[in-house]
Enzyme design. Structure first.
Site, short mmCIF file in Angstrom:
data_model
loop_
_atom_site.label_atom_id
_atom_site.label_comp_id
_atom_site.label_asym_id
_atom_site.label_seq_id
_atom_site.Cartn_x
_atom_site.Cartn_y
_atom_site.Cartn_z
CE1 TYR A 1 0.27 2.62 0.80
CE2 TYR A 1 2.00 2.47 2.45
CZ TYR A 1 1.61 2.48 1.13
OH TYR A 1 2.55 2.34 0.14
N GLY B 1 -0.52 2.67 -9.06
CA GLY B 1 -1.62 3.57 -8.69
C GLY B 1 -2.15 3.30 -7.30
CB VAL C 1 -4.03 5.68 -1.04
CG1 VAL C 1 -3.53 6.49 0.14
CG2 VAL C 1 -5.36 6.23 -1.56
#
Ligand code: 15L
Length: 272
Positions: free
Chosen positions: A144, A80, A82
């Protein structure tokens, strides 16, 4: 899907987060062979549970929902959060706050093992002419990658302080086939992805270990020698796809940072 002997069934209840995402959807039917009950979670509705499955919706940044999510769970496959470069606010919620909620819940619920979908973008700012190992310092290529580096550090903290074991998978490019020349180095087949996740779930002693997720590609950016104790042995190779990939992408722009750095297009600045 791999042939799975019945004797490999090890878990009562396994939790798969991000179950409706790219890798979650691929792993959903495969992981059922390794547990009695597969608990599937995502932040939005994604249809009904099949036999041997249960569904619990949860937003990772919601502490109470994540506390409930891990009740009665033996191990977690955390896909799970981003999964690409996005505005910071989304990454903060899913990959920073969400990770803290997940590990706090694991600690409170006595969950002993988490397989964490980290990413090759933790080290995306190494050049493509360097070979990097899990022991080398992080060089994230964006928010990220930075959030995945945080996730790995959090996993290390929860191992040292609370005895929650993690294998952080620095996943390369898990797709049906490599899409471009970079992916000839970073590609991991779906069968090898299953092999890697199962090895990470079942290796007897892992503490917090980091392993790159790639197939047996002849040219690669990564050296998995420090992670040999995980027992991951890839059986596929990107080489089969090389002629088609090279025919599609005949020249390389050597002035483009995406050509020079391991993270590919993730290293570019500017709009997403
Ligand atoms: C990732 O971490 C992403 O989740 C995925 O979408 C791919 O872009 C992959 O890395 C990659 O580097 O190819």
């Amino acid at each position: 899907m791999l042939d799975t002997p019945a004797s490999t069934l090890r878990f009562g209840r396994l939790l798969l987060t991000g179950a409706a995402g790219h890798l979650g959807q691929m792993l959903r039917p495969r992981l059922k062979a390794y547990c009695q009950t597969l608990r599937l979670s995502h932040r939005r509705e994604f249809g009904p549970a099949a036999a041997g499955e249960e569904i619990m919706l949860a937003a990772l940044e919601d502490k109470a929902q994540v506390q409930d999510l891990l009740v009665g769970v033996d191990a977690v496959v955390h896909m799970g959060g981003v999964s690409t470069e996005q505005p910071w606010e989304q990454i903060l919620a899913g990959n920073i706050v969400g990770m803290v909620n997940l590990y706090e819940s694991a600690r409170c619920n006595g969950v002993k093992r988490i397989v964490f979908a980290s990413s090759n973008h933790v080290t995306g700012f190494y050049r493509q002419d360097e070979v990097v190992s899990p022991l080398d310092p992080a060089r994230p290529d964006g928010f990220y990658g930075l959030s995945k580096a945080f996730g790995e550090d959090l996993a290390q903290l929860y191992w040292n302080k609370h005895g929650v074991e993690t294998v952080s998978l620095r996943i390369g490019s898990s797709y049906a086939e490599p899409k471009d020349r970079r992916m000839l180095a970073t590609w991991m087949s779906f069968d090898d992805t299953e092999r890697l996740v199962v090895a990470a779930l079942t290796a007897p002693v892992v503490g917090h270990s980091i392993v790159y997720g790639m197939s047996d590609n002849p040219r690669t950016f990564w050296d998995n020698t420090p992670a040999r104790h995980i027992g991951y042995r890839p059986l596929d190779s990107s080489e089969t796809f090389r002629p088609a990939v090279e025919a599609r992408q005949q020249s390389l722009d050597m002035t483009d940072p995406a050509t020079l750095y391991q993270g590919g297009s993730f290293v570019r600045t500017g709009p997403l």
